[in-house]
Design a protein around this motif. Structure first.
Motif, mmCIF file in Angstrom:
data_model
loop_
_atom_site.group_PDB
_atom_site.id
_atom_site.type_symbol
_atom_site.label_atom_id
_atom_site.label_comp_id
_atom_site.label_asym_id
_atom_site.label_seq_id
_atom_site.Cartn_x
_atom_site.Cartn_y
_atom_site.Cartn_z
ATOM 1 N N VAL A 230 -7.604 1.291 -12.410
ATOM 2 C CA VAL A 230 -7.839 2.604 -11.740
ATOM 3 C C VAL A 230 -9.551 2.567 -11.380
ATOM 4 O O VAL A 230 -10.150 2.410 -12.543
ATOM 5 N N ASN B 206 -1.186 -1.116 -4.336
ATOM 6 C CA ASN B 206 -2.351 -0.077 -4.362
ATOM 7 C C ASN B 206 -1.662 1.197 -4.038
ATOM 8 O O ASN B 206 -0.871 1.458 -3.194
ATOM 9 N N ASN C 83 -10.900 9.788 -9.977
ATOM 10 C CA ASN C 83 -10.217 8.694 -8.884
ATOM 11 C C ASN C 83 -8.833 8.805 -8.904
ATOM 12 O O ASN C 83 -8.158 8.793 -9.715
ATOM 13 N N LYS C 84 -8.235 8.947 -7.630
ATOM 14 C CA LYS C 84 -7.011 9.010 -7.350
ATOM 15 C C LYS C 84 -6.292 7.870 -6.614
ATOM 16 O O LYS C 84 -5.503 8.013 -6.087
ATOM 17 N N ARG C 85 -7.289 6.810 -6.918
ATOM 18 C CA ARG C 85 -6.605 5.480 -6.303
ATOM 19 C C ARG C 85 -6.668 4.285 -7.632
ATOM 20 O O ARG C 85 -7.450 4.528 -8.603
ATOM 21 N N ASP D 151 0.803 -1.353 -0.064
ATOM 22 C CA ASP D 151 0.079 -0.023 -0.016
ATOM 23 C C ASP D 151 0.816 1.182 -0.048
ATOM 24 O O ASP D 151 1.727 1.468 0.661
ATOM 25 N N ILE E 3 -5.002 8.570 -13.555
ATOM 26 C CA ILE E 3 -4.983 9.069 -12.569
ATOM 27 C C ILE E 3 -5.229 10.468 -12.728
ATOM 28 O O ILE E 3 -6.403 11.132 -12.275
ATOM 29 N N GLN F 225 -4.548 0.439 -8.769
ATOM 30 C CA GLN F 225 -3.702 -0.812 -8.244
ATOM 31 C C GLN F 225 -2.830 -1.059 -9.847
ATOM 32 O O GLN F 225 -3.261 -0.992 -10.837
ATOM 33 N N GLU G 101 -2.347 5.335 -3.933
ATOM 34 C CA GLU G 101 -3.485 6.440 -3.910
ATOM 35 C C GLU G 101 -2.618 7.827 -4.016
ATOM 36 O O GLU G 101 -1.523 8.100 -3.255
ATOM 37 N N VAL H 225 1.009 5.453 -0.330
ATOM 38 C CA VAL H 225 0.189 6.972 -0.535
ATOM 39 C C VAL H 225 1.206 7.865 -1.122
ATOM 40 O O VAL H 225 2.301 8.074 -0.471
ATOM 41 N N ARG I 187 -1.979 11.849 -3.149
ATOM 42 C CA ARG I 187 -2.444 12.810 -2.328
ATOM 43 C C ARG I 187 -1.675 14.170 -2.531
ATOM 44 O O ARG I 187 -0.532 13.776 -3.013
#
Length: 181
Positions: free
Chosen positions: A175, A112, A78-80, A10, A73, A82, A114, A12, A116
């Protein structure tokens, strides 16, 4: 039912380092899971040194998938998403009417990600320090899995020693649950 190990990472990310981090992560996964003669390469990301593969085909594959992820992205709300690396083995197809081979997955890596964007500079420094810690943890996860009994036993018998990988490698970008690229 054939269950294969799945390793999840994961992340970020921020806009400035997202592509660089994703490239380094994918290269590191490939470095630990290619069984041919690998010419090593290193990636320096946020003061974390990550291993990679110095091969034109692998570099192109990774660049295409990271670019597909980034465009999806950037273009959407959607800003997430895989990036999924699936390692398979080819086995003879066992049906009455269809001859040939089928690819059976033996391991899957799910990254994953994301995106930010921290705005104040104070937040940005903490964000980058946290991301560097996550990269270090991800690298430890890769090493631990690849050297573990479960990670070693997942690898099928290698019967073909040609090229970088005796196994098919598929990298999928999703996405918003939809495959892109």
């Amino acid at each position: 039912m054939n269950t294969h190990p799945t390793v999840t990472i994961d992340l970020v990310l921020d806009r400035h380092t997202a592509q660089e981090v994703l490239r380094a992560i994918l290269h590191s996964v490939l470095f630990h899971r290619l069984f041919g003669t690998v010419k090593p390469q290193t990636f320096e990301v946020l003061d974390v040194t990550m291993p990679g593969v110095d091969d034109p085909e692998m570099k192109q594959l990774v660049d295409e998938k990271v670019e597909a992820f980034w465009k999806s992205i950037e273009g959407g709300y959607n800003k997430r998403g895989q990036i999924i690396v699936t390692l398979s083995e080819k086995r003879p197809r066992k049906t009455w009417f269809i001859m040939g081979e089928e690819e059976i997955p033996w391991e899957q890596w799910i990254i994953n990600a994301e995106i930010r964007q921290p705005t104040p500079e104070k937040d940005q420094r903490k964000f980058q320090a946290d991301l560097a810690a996550t990269l270090t943890k991800s690298l430890k996860t890769m090493l631990t899995h690849a050297s573990s009994e479960r990670g070693r036993s997942a690898v099928p018998l290698i019967t073909n020693a040609n090229g970088l990988s005796p196994f098919p490698i598929k990298i999928t970008v999703k996405v918003g649950g939809v495959e892109v690229g």
